[in-house]
Design a protein around this motif. Structure first.
Motif, PDB file in Angstrom:
ATOM      1  N   PHE A  24       0.843  -1.201   0.000  1.00 17.08           N
ATOM      2  CA  PHE A  24       0.000   0.000   0.000  1.00 17.08           C
ATOM      3  C   PHE A  24       0.873   1.244   0.000  1.00 17.08           C
ATOM      4  O   PHE A  24       0.650   2.190  -0.761  1.00 17.08           O
ATOM      5  CB  PHE A  24      -0.930   0.017   1.227  1.00 17.08           C
ATOM      6  N   PHE A  25       1.878   1.262   0.860  1.00 13.91           N
ATOM      7  CA  PHE A  25       2.724   2.451   0.989  1.00 13.91           C
ATOM      8  C   PHE A  25       3.592   2.655  -0.253  1.00 13.91           C
ATOM      9  O   PHE A  25       3.825   3.778  -0.667  1.00 13.91           O
ATOM     10  CB  PHE A  25       3.573   2.365   2.260  1.00 13.91           C
ATOM     11  N   ASN A  26       4.060   1.558  -0.847  1.00  9.12           N
ATOM     12  CA  ASN A  26       4.839   1.679  -2.088  1.00  9.12           C
ATOM     13  C   ASN A  26       3.981   2.253  -3.203  1.00  9.12           C
ATOM     14  O   ASN A  26       4.398   3.118  -3.953  1.00  9.12           O
ATOM     15  CB  ASN A  26       5.389   0.316  -2.524  1.00  9.12           C
ATOM     16  N   ASP A  27       2.732   1.753  -3.305  1.00  2.52           N
ATOM     17  CA  ASP A  27       1.831   2.189  -4.377  1.00  2.52           C
ATOM     18  C   ASP A  27       1.405   3.650  -4.216  1.00  2.52           C
ATOM     19  O   ASP A  27       1.159   4.343  -5.190  1.00  2.52           O
ATOM     20  CB  ASP A  27       0.572   1.313  -4.431  1.00  2.52           C
ATOM     21  N   HIS A  28       1.293   4.100  -2.978  1.00  2.00           N
ATOM     22  CA  HIS A  28       0.760   5.442  -2.736  1.00  2.00           C
ATOM     23  C   HIS A  28       1.832   6.458  -2.319  1.00  2.00           C
ATOM     24  O   HIS A  28       1.511   7.590  -1.987  1.00  2.00           O
ATOM     25  CB  HIS A  28      -0.358   5.381  -1.686  1.00  2.00           C
ATOM     26  N   GLN A  29       3.088   6.025  -2.309  1.00  2.00           N
ATOM     27  CA  GLN A  29       4.196   6.937  -1.986  1.00  2.00           C
ATOM     28  C   GLN A  29       3.950   7.718  -0.687  1.00  2.00           C
ATOM     29  O   GLN A  29       4.159   8.913  -0.610  1.00  2.00           O
ATOM     30  CB  GLN A  29       4.447   7.916  -3.147  1.00  2.00           C
ATOM     31  N   GLN A  30       3.451   7.000   0.304  1.00  2.00           N
ATOM     32  CA  GLN A  30       3.142   7.635   1.577  1.00  2.00           C
ATOM     33  C   GLN A  30       4.019   7.001   2.652  1.00  2.00           C
ATOM     34  O   GLN A  30       4.403   5.849   2.541  1.00  2.00           O
ATOM     35  CB  GLN A  30       1.665   7.419   1.899  1.00  2.00           C
ATOM     36  N   THR A  31       4.337   7.767   3.699  1.00  3.81           N
ATOM     37  CA  THR A  31       5.116   7.198   4.803  1.00  3.81           C
ATOM     38  C   THR A  31       4.155   6.791   5.912  1.00  3.81           C
ATOM     39  O   THR A  31       3.018   7.275   5.981  1.00  3.81           O
ATOM     40  CB  THR A  31       6.125   8.218   5.371  1.00  3.81           C
ATOM     41  N   LEU A  32       4.646   5.936   6.778  1.00  2.04           N
ATOM     42  CA  LEU A  32       3.859   5.516   7.938  1.00  2.04           C
ATOM     43  C   LEU A  32       3.528   6.730   8.809  1.00  2.04           C
ATOM     44  O   LEU A  32       2.410   6.875   9.316  1.00  2.04           O
ATOM     45  CB  LEU A  32       4.671   4.485   8.725  1.00  2.04           C
ATOM     46  N   GLU A  33       4.500   7.613   8.928  1.00  2.00           N
ATOM     47  CA  GLU A  33       4.334   8.831   9.728  1.00  2.00           C
ATOM     48  C   GLU A  33       3.184   9.692   9.182  1.00  2.00           C
ATOM     49  O   GLU A  33       2.297  10.112   9.923  1.00  2.00           O
ATOM     50  CB  GLU A  33       5.652   9.611   9.662  1.00  2.00           C
ATOM     51  N   SER A  34       3.165   9.933   7.862  1.00  2.00           N
ATOM     52  CA  SER A  34       2.116  10.773   7.276  1.00  2.00           C
ATOM     53  C   SER A  34       0.759  10.066   7.325  1.00  2.00           C
ATOM     54  O   SER A  34      -0.277  10.701   7.530  1.00  2.00           O
ATOM     55  CB  SER A  34       2.463  11.163   5.835  1.00  2.00           C
ATOM     56  N   ALA A  35       0.762   8.729   7.176  1.00  2.00           N
ATOM     57  CA  ALA A  35      -0.500   7.970   7.226  1.00  2.00           C
ATOM     58  C   ALA A  35      -1.137   8.087   8.606  1.00  2.00           C
ATOM     59  O   ALA A  35      -2.359   8.245   8.724  1.00  2.00           O
ATOM     60  CB  ALA A  35      -0.257   6.511   6.868  1.00  2.00           C
ATOM     61  N   ILE A  36      -0.331   8.017   9.654  1.00  2.00           N
ATOM     62  CA  ILE A  36      -0.860   8.132  11.023  1.00  2.00           C
ATOM     63  C   ILE A  36      -1.472   9.514  11.223  1.00  2.00           C
ATOM     64  O   ILE A  36      -2.578   9.651  11.746  1.00  2.00           O
ATOM     65  CB  ILE A  36       0.241   7.844  12.065  1.00  2.00           C
ATOM     66  N   LYS A  37      -0.764  10.558  10.781  1.00  2.00           N
ATOM     67  CA  LYS A  37      -1.285  11.922  10.937  1.00  2.00           C
ATOM     68  C   LYS A  37      -2.609  12.087  10.191  1.00  2.00           C
ATOM     69  O   LYS A  37      -3.566  12.649  10.718  1.00  2.00           O
ATOM     70  CB  LYS A  37      -0.261  12.936  10.419  1.00  2.00           C
ATOM     71  N   GLU A  38      -2.672  11.592   8.953  1.00  2.00           N
ATOM     72  CA  GLU A  38      -3.891  11.737   8.154  1.00  2.00           C
ATOM     73  C   GLU A  38      -5.044  10.922   8.739  1.00  2.00           C
ATOM     74  O   GLU A  38      -6.177  11.382   8.799  1.00  2.00           O
ATOM     75  CB  GLU A  38      -3.629  11.319   6.707  1.00  2.00           C
ATOM     76  N   TYR A  39      -4.741   9.700   9.166  1.00  2.00           N
ATOM     77  CA  TYR A  39      -5.768   8.835   9.746  1.00  2.00           C
ATOM     78  C   TYR A  39      -6.374   9.491  10.979  1.00  2.00           C
ATOM     79  O   TYR A  39      -7.590   9.543  11.150  1.00  2.00           O
ATOM     80  CB  TYR A  39      -5.151   7.481  10.108  1.00  2.00           C
ATOM     81  N   MET A  40      -5.512  10.016  11.844  1.00  2.00           N
ATOM     82  CA  MET A  40      -6.017  10.615  13.081  1.00  2.00           C
ATOM     83  C   MET A  40      -6.771  11.915  12.807  1.00  2.00           C
ATOM     84  O   MET A  40      -7.750  12.227  13.483  1.00  2.00           O
ATOM     85  CB  MET A  40      -4.874  10.806  14.068  1.00  2.00           C
ATOM     86  N   PHE A  41      -6.344  12.648  11.795  1.00  2.00           N
ATOM     87  CA  PHE A  41      -7.070  13.868  11.423  1.00  2.00           C
ATOM     88  C   PHE A  41      -8.494  13.522  10.988  1.00  2.00           C
ATOM     89  O   PHE A  41      -9.470  14.075  11.485  1.00  2.00           O
ATOM     90  CB  PHE A  41      -6.335  14.605  10.296  1.00  2.00           C
ATOM     91  N   VAL A  42      -8.599  12.574  10.052  1.00  2.00           N
ATOM     92  CA  VAL A  42      -9.913  12.182   9.529  1.00  2.00           C
ATOM     93  C   VAL A  42     -10.795  11.647  10.650  1.00  2.00           C
ATOM     94  O   VAL A  42     -11.963  12.008  10.785  1.00  2.00           O
ATOM     95  CB  VAL A  42      -9.754  11.104   8.417  1.00  2.00           C
ATOM     96  N   LYS A  43     -10.209  10.806  11.488  1.00  2.00           N
ATOM     97  CA  LYS A  43     -10.989  10.167  12.541  1.00  2.00           C
ATOM     98  C   LYS A  43     -11.457  11.161  13.595  1.00  2.00           C
ATOM     99  O   LYS A  43     -12.647  11.248  13.903  1.00  2.00           O
ATOM    100  CB  LYS A  43     -10.147   9.075  13.194  1.00  2.00           C
ATOM    101  N   PHE A  44     -10.532  11.912  14.151  1.00  2.00           N
ATOM    102  CA  PHE A  44     -10.893  12.779  15.285  1.00  2.00           C
ATOM    103  C   PHE A  44     -11.660  14.025  14.858  1.00  2.00           C
ATOM    104  O   PHE A  44     -12.535  14.495  15.581  1.00  2.00           O
ATOM    105  CB  PHE A  44      -9.661  13.116  16.122  1.00  2.00           C
ATOM    106  N   GLU A  45     -11.355  14.568  13.684  1.00  2.00           N
ATOM    107  CA  GLU A  45     -12.143  15.724  13.229  1.00  2.00           C
ATOM    108  C   GLU A  45     -13.585  15.298  12.973  1.00  2.00           C
ATOM    109  O   GLU A  45     -14.508  16.061  13.176  1.00  2.00           O
ATOM    110  CB  GLU A  45     -11.527  16.321  11.955  1.00  2.00           C
ATOM    111  N   GLY A  46     -13.759  14.052  12.542  1.00  2.00           N
ATOM    112  CA  GLY A  46     -15.123  13.539  12.326  1.00  2.00           C
ATOM    113  C   GLY A  46     -15.859  13.244  13.627  1.00  2.00           C
ATOM    114  O   GLY A  46     -17.075  13.268  13.678  1.00  2.00           O
ATOM    115  N   LEU A  47     -15.102  12.994  14.686  1.00  2.00           N
ATOM    116  CA  LEU A  47     -15.726  12.640  15.973  1.00  2.00           C
ATOM    117  C   LEU A  47     -16.168  13.850  16.786  1.00  2.00           C
ATOM    118  O   LEU A  47     -17.143  13.795  17.536  1.00  2.00           O
ATOM    119  CB  LEU A  47     -14.713  11.868  16.834  1.00  2.00           C
ATOM    120  N   VAL A  48     -15.444  14.965  16.633  1.00  2.00           N
ATOM    121  CA  VAL A  48     -15.698  16.110  17.511  1.00  2.00           C
ATOM    122  C   VAL A  48     -17.085  16.677  17.277  1.00  2.00           C
ATOM    123  O   VAL A  48     -17.539  16.802  16.141  1.00  2.00           O
ATOM    124  CB  VAL A  48     -14.619  17.210  17.272  1.00  2.00           C
ATOM    125  N   GLN A  49     -17.744  17.037  18.382  1.00  2.00           N
ATOM    126  CA  GLN A  49     -19.100  17.612  18.334  1.00  2.00           C
ATOM    127  C   GLN A  49     -19.063  18.985  17.683  1.00  2.00           C
ATOM    128  O   GLN A  49     -18.161  19.736  17.849  1.00  2.00           O
ATOM    129  CB  GLN A  49     -19.656  17.750  19.756  1.00  2.00           C
TER     130      GLN A  49
END
Length: 199
Positions: A174-199
């Motif tokens: 997945f990371f090879n195909d999308h040229q993404q790092t584990l570090e950037s994936a964690i930041k993006e995942y948490m952004f999407v998740k927590f911004e969606g959760l906040v009231q």
């Protein structure tokens, strides 16, 4: 017999040993760990094999130590979650930063190799991740009960985390195909998740 004598004479691991073993991680991003010898590891650490043997007996022991040091550094997330809960505050960026910093220099390929070739080191990673999932679930429940987060299923949130954490972090294709790092994936995942959760 020789192995026992080496084991007995090993020195305590200092901050310097921690530094030169942690410096291994960026060098192992795309290396097949199963093919590495003690000679290879010594070269990668810029140390003589005799120096390595003053502290470690086997390759397994080196990878266990490297993993434990990084996991210990990552445990800062616990106090971050506790502070947010205690103060009824909420700032996912701090948690994302800690976790992203924890995987700096680590590739999904390296993690997959660790899982395949050094199960005792992978057990340290898995134990840490299971603890993180448990803490996140408590955080979600607390956030939902205190109307910080939307009223969604904590079980579903944890399932999403479980997939991301336990599956995606070792999926180097997945990371090879999308040229993404584990570090950037964690930041993006948490952004999407927590911004969606906040009231």
């Amino acid at each position: 017999m020789g192995r026992k004598s080496i084991h007995r004479e090993r020195k305590d691991k200092s901050k310097k040993v921690e530094q030169w073993t942690q410096a291994l991680l960026p060098k192992l991003r795309n290396i097949e760990l199963g093919e590495l010898t003690m000679d290879d590891l010594a070269k990668l650490m810029n140390k003589s094999k005799s120096t390595i043997y003053q502290y470690f007996v086997t390759k397994e022991e080196i990878f266990e130590y490297v993993t434990q040091v990084r996991v210990d550094q990552l445990k800062a997330y616990k106090s971050e979650i506790s502070i947010e809960i205690m103060g009824l505050g909420y700032q996912y960026e701090a948690l994302a930063k800690i976790l992203a910093e924890g995987v700096k220099d680590i590739s999904p390929f390296y993690l997959k190799q660790l899982q395949m070739h050094y199960p005792s080191a992978w057990d340290i990673v898995e134990h840490f991740l299971q603890g993180l999932l448990k803490d996140l679930k408590e955080f979600y429940v607390f956030g939902i009960e205190n109307k910080i987060f939307k009223n969604v299923s904590p079980e579903l949130l944890i399932k999403l985390d479980e997939y991301f954490i336990m599956q995606l972090i070792t999926d180097h294709t997945f990371f090879n195909d999308h040229q993404q790092t584990l570090e950037s994936a964690i930041k993006e995942y948490m952004f999407v998740k927590f911004e969606g959760l906040v009231q």
